[in-house]
Design a protein around this motif. Structure first.
Motif, PDB file in Angstrom:
ATOM      1  N   PRO A 134      43.002  24.325 -37.893  1.00 18.04           N
ATOM      2  CA  PRO A 134      43.336  23.334 -37.028  1.00 18.04           C
ATOM      3  C   PRO A 134      42.526  22.222 -36.662  1.00 18.04           C
ATOM      4  O   PRO A 134      41.384  22.165 -36.789  1.00 18.04           O
ATOM      5  CB  PRO A 134      43.590  24.069 -35.628  1.00 18.04           C
ATOM      6  CG  PRO A 134      43.428  25.678 -35.910  1.00 18.04           C
ATOM      7  CD  PRO A 134      42.566  25.860 -37.296  1.00 18.04           C
ATOM      8  N   GLY A 135      43.081  21.041 -36.690  1.00 19.25           N
ATOM      9  CA  GLY A 135      42.426  19.798 -36.341  1.00 19.25           C
ATOM     10  C   GLY A 135      42.184  19.106 -37.839  1.00 19.25           C
ATOM     11  O   GLY A 135      41.451  18.089 -37.756  1.00 19.25           O
ATOM     12  N   THR A 136      42.545  19.752 -39.154  1.00 22.89           N
ATOM     13  CA  THR A 136      42.378  19.066 -40.359  1.00 22.89           C
ATOM     14  C   THR A 136      43.794  18.767 -41.000  1.00 22.89           C
ATOM     15  O   THR A 136      44.698  19.269 -40.443  1.00 22.89           O
ATOM     16  CB  THR A 136      41.637  20.155 -41.204  1.00 22.89           C
ATOM     17  OG1 THR A 136      42.541  21.192 -41.424  1.00 22.89           O
ATOM     18  CG2 THR A 136      40.374  20.625 -40.742  1.00 22.89           C
ATOM     19  N   LEU A 137      43.596  17.949 -41.905  1.00 25.76           N
ATOM     20  CA  LEU A 137      44.811  17.394 -42.827  1.00 25.76           C
ATOM     21  C   LEU A 137      44.743  18.213 -44.232  1.00 25.76           C
ATOM     22  O   LEU A 137      43.965  17.969 -44.789  1.00 25.76           O
ATOM     23  CB  LEU A 137      44.896  16.064 -42.831  1.00 25.76           C
ATOM     24  CG  LEU A 137      46.128  15.528 -43.761  1.00 25.76           C
ATOM     25  CD1 LEU A 137      47.229  15.839 -42.986  1.00 25.76           C
ATOM     26  CD2 LEU A 137      46.018  13.985 -43.727  1.00 25.76           C
ATOM     27  N   ARG A 138      45.446  19.023 -44.256  1.00 27.07           N
ATOM     28  CA  ARG A 138      45.503  20.072 -45.642  1.00 27.07           C
ATOM     29  C   ARG A 138      46.097  19.150 -46.716  1.00 27.07           C
ATOM     30  O   ARG A 138      47.452  18.646 -46.475  1.00 27.07           O
ATOM     31  CB  ARG A 138      46.016  21.235 -45.523  1.00 27.07           C
ATOM     32  CG  ARG A 138      46.027  22.087 -46.716  1.00 27.07           C
ATOM     33  CD  ARG A 138      46.416  23.362 -46.431  1.00 27.07           C
ATOM     34  NE  ARG A 138      46.831  24.204 -47.939  1.00 27.07           N
ATOM     35  CZ  ARG A 138      47.946  24.479 -48.465  1.00 27.07           C
ATOM     36  NH1 ARG A 138      49.176  23.814 -47.662  1.00 27.07           N
ATOM     37  NH2 ARG A 138      48.258  24.759 -49.585  1.00 27.07           N
ATOM     38  N   ILE A 139      45.663  18.637 -47.762  1.00 23.25           N
ATOM     39  CA  ILE A 139      46.237  17.818 -48.849  1.00 23.25           C
ATOM     40  C   ILE A 139      46.536  19.108 -49.861  1.00 23.25           C
ATOM     41  O   ILE A 139      45.989  19.861 -50.662  1.00 23.25           O
ATOM     42  CB  ILE A 139      45.193  16.972 -49.415  1.00 23.25           C
ATOM     43  CG1 ILE A 139      44.687  15.934 -48.447  1.00 23.25           C
ATOM     44  CG2 ILE A 139      46.033  16.137 -50.562  1.00 23.25           C
ATOM     45  CD1 ILE A 139      45.764  15.218 -47.819  1.00 23.25           C
ATOM     46  N   ALA A 140      48.096  18.725 -50.342  1.00 23.23           N
ATOM     47  CA  ALA A 140      48.237  19.564 -51.372  1.00 23.23           C
ATOM     48  C   ALA A 140      49.163  18.600 -52.639  1.00 23.23           C
ATOM     49  O   ALA A 140      49.376  17.682 -52.187  1.00 23.23           O
ATOM     50  CB  ALA A 140      49.329  20.715 -50.950  1.00 23.23           C
ATOM     51  N   THR A 141      49.444  19.383 -53.588  1.00 22.94           N
ATOM     52  CA  THR A 141      49.965  18.376 -54.733  1.00 22.94           C
ATOM     53  C   THR A 141      51.061  19.080 -55.377  1.00 22.94           C
ATOM     54  O   THR A 141      51.388  20.338 -55.091  1.00 22.94           O
ATOM     55  CB  THR A 141      48.925  18.179 -55.842  1.00 22.94           C
ATOM     56  OG1 THR A 141      48.374  19.272 -56.366  1.00 22.94           O
ATOM     57  CG2 THR A 141      47.756  17.456 -55.325  1.00 22.94           C
ATOM     58  N   SER A 142      52.080  18.497 -55.764  1.00 22.50           N
ATOM     59  CA  SER A 142      53.460  19.008 -56.533  1.00 22.50           C
ATOM     60  C   SER A 142      53.681  17.890 -57.608  1.00 22.50           C
ATOM     61  O   SER A 142      54.120  16.847 -57.184  1.00 22.50           O
ATOM     62  CB  SER A 142      54.496  19.177 -55.332  1.00 22.50           C
ATOM     63  OG  SER A 142      55.533  19.524 -56.071  1.00 22.50           O
ATOM     64  N   ASP A 143      53.829  18.506 -58.580  1.00 24.84           N
ATOM     65  CA  ASP A 143      54.425  17.647 -59.798  1.00 24.84           C
ATOM     66  C   ASP A 143      55.869  17.335 -59.750  1.00 24.84           C
ATOM     67  O   ASP A 143      56.472  16.347 -60.109  1.00 24.84           O
ATOM     68  CB  ASP A 143      54.208  18.348 -61.073  1.00 24.84           C
ATOM     69  CG  ASP A 143      52.828  18.293 -61.706  1.00 24.84           C
ATOM     70  OD1 ASP A 143      51.998  17.470 -61.376  1.00 24.84           O
ATOM     71  OD2 ASP A 143      52.419  19.468 -62.139  1.00 24.84           O
ATOM     72  N   ASP A 144      56.610  18.253 -58.885  1.00 24.91           N
ATOM     73  CA  ASP A 144      58.331  17.898 -58.720  1.00 24.91           C
ATOM     74  C   ASP A 144      58.616  16.889 -57.452  1.00 24.91           C
ATOM     75  O   ASP A 144      59.429  16.254 -57.347  1.00 24.91           O
ATOM     76  CB  ASP A 144      58.693  19.107 -58.090  1.00 24.91           C
ATOM     77  CG  ASP A 144      58.787  20.417 -59.079  1.00 24.91           C
ATOM     78  OD1 ASP A 144      58.762  19.949 -60.417  1.00 24.91           O
ATOM     79  OD2 ASP A 144      58.631  21.833 -58.713  1.00 24.91           O
ATOM     80  N   LEU A 145      57.037  16.352 -56.825  1.00 26.20           N
ATOM     81  CA  LEU A 145      57.443  15.263 -56.071  1.00 26.20           C
ATOM     82  C   LEU A 145      57.410  13.885 -56.730  1.00 26.20           C
ATOM     83  O   LEU A 145      56.192  13.884 -57.316  1.00 26.20           O
ATOM     84  CB  LEU A 145      56.686  15.525 -54.772  1.00 26.20           C
ATOM     85  CG  LEU A 145      56.816  14.574 -53.465  1.00 26.20           C
ATOM     86  CD1 LEU A 145      58.003  15.063 -52.870  1.00 26.20           C
ATOM     87  CD2 LEU A 145      55.724  14.619 -52.463  1.00 26.20           C
ATOM     88  N   PRO A 146      58.063  13.017 -56.595  1.00 26.08           N
ATOM     89  CA  PRO A 146      58.013  11.930 -57.398  1.00 26.08           C
ATOM     90  C   PRO A 146      56.777  10.987 -56.909  1.00 26.08           C
ATOM     91  O   PRO A 146      56.506  11.066 -55.733  1.00 26.08           O
ATOM     92  CB  PRO A 146      59.369  11.250 -57.098  1.00 26.08           C
ATOM     93  CG  PRO A 146      59.831  11.477 -55.982  1.00 26.08           C
ATOM     94  CD  PRO A 146      59.349  13.220 -55.958  1.00 26.08           C
ATOM     95  N   ALA A 147      55.812  10.203 -57.936  1.00 26.25           N
ATOM     96  CA  ALA A 147      55.153   9.372 -57.442  1.00 26.25           C
ATOM     97  C   ALA A 147      55.650   8.359 -56.506  1.00 26.25           C
ATOM     98  O   ALA A 147      56.627   7.835 -56.830  1.00 26.25           O
ATOM     99  CB  ALA A 147      54.553   8.770 -58.716  1.00 26.25           C
ATOM    100  N   GLY A 148      54.673   7.985 -55.779  1.00 27.68           N
ATOM    101  CA  GLY A 148      55.029   6.887 -54.801  1.00 27.68           C
ATOM    102  C   GLY A 148      55.458   7.120 -53.243  1.00 27.68           C
ATOM    103  O   GLY A 148      55.871   6.512 -52.682  1.00 27.68           O
ATOM    104  N   LEU A 149      55.732   8.606 -53.361  1.00 25.95           N
ATOM    105  CA  LEU A 149      56.059   9.219 -52.038  1.00 25.95           C
ATOM    106  C   LEU A 149      55.389  10.387 -51.590  1.00 25.95           C
ATOM    107  O   LEU A 149      55.050  11.288 -52.680  1.00 25.95           O
ATOM    108  CB  LEU A 149      57.471   9.605 -52.353  1.00 25.95           C
ATOM    109  CG  LEU A 149      58.322  10.399 -51.140  1.00 25.95           C
ATOM    110  CD1 LEU A 149      58.581   9.524 -49.698  1.00 25.95           C
ATOM    111  CD2 LEU A 149      59.692  11.108 -51.396  1.00 25.95           C
ATOM    112  N   ALA A 150      54.904  10.610 -50.627  1.00 24.68           N
ATOM    113  CA  ALA A 150      54.314  11.612 -50.049  1.00 24.68           C
ATOM    114  C   ALA A 150      55.030  12.180 -48.816  1.00 24.68           C
ATOM    115  O   ALA A 150      55.549  11.621 -48.070  1.00 24.68           O
ATOM    116  CB  ALA A 150      52.864  11.308 -49.517  1.00 24.68           C
ATOM    117  N   LEU A 151      55.126  13.688 -48.561  1.00 30.37           N
ATOM    118  CA  LEU A 151      55.610  14.275 -47.372  1.00 30.37           C
ATOM    119  C   LEU A 151      54.508  14.812 -46.555  1.00 30.37           C
ATOM    120  O   LEU A 151      53.724  15.517 -47.033  1.00 30.37           O
ATOM    121  CB  LEU A 151      56.574  15.521 -47.761  1.00 30.37           C
ATOM    122  CG  LEU A 151      57.729  14.894 -48.583  1.00 30.37           C
ATOM    123  CD1 LEU A 151      58.611  16.087 -49.202  1.00 30.37           C
ATOM    124  CD2 LEU A 151      58.819  14.083 -47.824  1.00 30.37           C
TER     125      LEU A 151
END
Length: 580
Positions: A134-151
């Motif tokens: 809690p209180g952190t921002l977890r960063i994950a990666t996905s090749d299926d998500l197009p470049a130029g966009l983060a969710l």
């Protein structure tokens, strides 16, 4: 209005925003004045919007698009994110709240931008598996998500945990695009709509995702939500509907076919630079316009806070001005010439020491020799000491009264009560009476004043015409008489008899006039009184500083409100001149 050159104009706009941020980097609302909770909330929101969105976005206008997935408790946000990226990057669950630490999913090509804390710089980053602390921002990666966009999977906007609600609002304010998730059962709830109306006011790019829609209710529910969007000024927002489906578990993902319209729309945004720029431009323009409107309102609140702080200072100033006036009255009403002073005066007069000390140098020498042998001070010295004690006691009394009135005035006001409570019981108790060092300082000041009175007598007696008379009477004795005059006359010597038995006042007046003359005695009395008043004023200034030091620096710099309005005007002008 003509536009500035692109890069130059953008840098000027960015400079104006940075200057605004510097002005906000103060504790502008330290005390309970007005609706201070709302004031602090507005300050926090504006600072967050600058740190989390405006400054990073204007610094890198072509940075990846950030879409924040937000909505009500149990709306299926985490399930939707996992389904859109085709992987279990965030953990849904049946317990509430579900999202304890937000998860940001980005294409590997974009992850460096978000890991470097350009966006949301105040939230620590975490990478790797697990739910994240809690209180952190977890960063994950996905090749299926197009470049130029983060969710970004945000906490619930209506969470039972206040910190989660605040974090959700912060994340939404940092978004280029809101993906607002609700359900067929809860789409009309008020809390989500308060956020949607906020999106409208800030012109934030928005898409609404209606989940868990029963097939038989799809038409009516979608139509009703469309109506609500239109009535709330959001008619242009894309609306996606996800049917109610039977999932094998809470962690199961939605079928690709169910979320294909949403993923297709997001992929189109990521692939089309113009579409992506339009989203950024709309949200950025709305955020800048919002700043230009809200900062002057914040400046008004800063003015109110500073006026409240000034009021606390004013009541203290009034209390100590009243204390000085009380000392003035004490000098004029003859009270100091009673008690011990009166007893020493009567000893001085009744034993004949007055005439002997005034008329005979031999007698004065005899007095000093006797005092050295017996240890008893000379009569004029005894009277001088009694005066010193009386004046010091009067100073302590008026200082005690001013301290008590100041504390009472502060306790009668929410802001003052807040300040004293934060200072602690011990500090408040000490403030309620004169400072511990005042008695020593008062005695020192009175002795210095008595020395000054003797200097006045010597200086006046230096004139050739009065030198012989002053020498025959004695400087110390004349000085004591002049001190008595200060506490028994209003505008020069009009009779020292006030508070002194018998006709000694007439005698003393005649003696002083015989040495210096009428006009000189009036001037000597005035100078002696003004000098004592000046010294007492300095003592009371030191006492007042015990209160005013608690106010120093509170509420930001004195010109903060004016600076905020000036920078808001500069942001608006730069915004109008700089096409985004």
């Amino acid at each position: 209005m003509a536009g500035d050159d692109g890069p130059v104009g953008a840098q000027r706009l960015l400079g104006a925003l940075r200057e605004l941020r510097r002005h906000l980097d103060q504790d502008l609302f330290p005390l309970a004045i007005g609706d201070v909770a709302a004031d602090r909330r507005m300050l926090k929101e504006l600072s967050g919007q600058l740190d989390d969105y405006l400054l990073p976005r204007l610094t890198a206008i072509d940075a990846p698009l950030l879409a924040v997935v937000g909505g009500s408790t149990g709306a299926g946000k985490s399930t939707l994110v996992n389904s859109l990226v085709g992987a279990d990057v965030t953990e849904p669950g049946v317990l509430r709240p579900t999202t304890l630490a937000p998860t940001l999913v980005a294409n590997p090509a974009d992850v460096a931008w978000f890991t470097a804390a350009h966006v949301l710089p105040g939230i620590p980053r975490a990478t790797g598996g697990g739910r994240g602390e809690p209180g952190t921002l977890r960063i994950a990666t996905s090749d299926d998500l197009p470049a130029g966009l983060a969710l970004l999977d945000a906490p619930d906007v209506d969470s039972v945990v206040s910190a989660n609600r605040e974090l959700a609002a912060q994340l939404l304010a940092a978004a280029d695009l809101w993906l607002f998730v609700t359900t067929a059962a809860r789409y009309a709830d008020e809390v989500p709509w308060s956020f949607l109306r906020s999106a409208r006011e800030r012109s934030t790019a928005l898409a609404v995702i209606l989940q868990r829609v029963p097939p038989e209710a799809s038409g009516p529910v979608t139509a009703d939500l469309t109506r609500l969007l239109r009535e709330n000024g959001l008619a242009g927002a894309p609306l996606f509907s996800v049917p109610e489906l039977e999932l094998t578990s809470e962690r199961a993902r939605l079928p690709a076919s169910a979320v294909r319209p949403i993923s297709g729309w997001l992929a189109g945004l990521a692939a089309d630079a113009r579409s992506r720029a339009a989203v950024v431009r709309r949200t950025l323009t709305g955020a800048l316009d919002s700043v230009a409107v809200r900062v002057p309102e914040l400046a008004d609140r800063v003015d109110r806070q500073q006026a409240g702080i000034a009021e606390l200072r004013a009541v203290v100033d009034e209390a100590y001005a009243s204390a000085l006036h009380g000392f003035d009255e004490g000098m004029r009403d003859g009270v100091l010439l009673r008690g011990e002073v009166l007893a020493r005066w009567q000893d001085f007069v009744g034993t004949g020491d007055l005439m002997r000390s005034l008329q005979s140098r031999v007698a004065r020498l005899r007095d000093r020799v006797t005092a050295a042998v017996t240890g008893r001070p000379t009569p004029d010295r005894e009277l001088s000491v009694a005066l010193e004690s009386g004046v010091a006691a009067l100073i302590r009394a008026v200082a005690d009264g001013a301290a008590e009135r100041s504390v009472e005035s502060w306790l009668a006001r929410p802001a003052g009560r807040d300040l004293l409570e934060r200072s602690g019981v011990a500090v408040t108790g000490r403030l309620g009476r004169a400072g511990a060092e005042l008695p020593g300082r008062a005695e020192t000041a009175v002795r210095a004043w008595q020395s000054h009175v003797l200097h006045l007598v010597r200086s006046e007696g230096a004139d050739r015409r009065t030198l012989a008379r002053a020498a025959s009477f004695g400087v110390n004795s004349l000085g004591v008489l002049l001190m008595l005059a200060v506490f028994s006359a209003t505008g020069g010597i009009t009779g020292i008899e006030v508070g002194i038995a018998g006709g000694t006042g007439v005698l003393s007046q005649k003696l002083l006039e015989a040495v210096f003359g009428d006009q000189a005695v009036r001037e000597l009395t005035r100078c002696a009184r003004e000098d004592l008043r000046r010294r007492v004023g300095l003592l009371l200034d030191g006492e007042r500083a015990r209160f005013t030091s608690l106010l120093t620096g509170l509420g930001g710099a004195a010109d903060t409100a004016a600076r905020l309005r000036e920078t808001a005007r500069a942001v608006r002008e730069r915004r109008e001149r700089q096409p985004l």
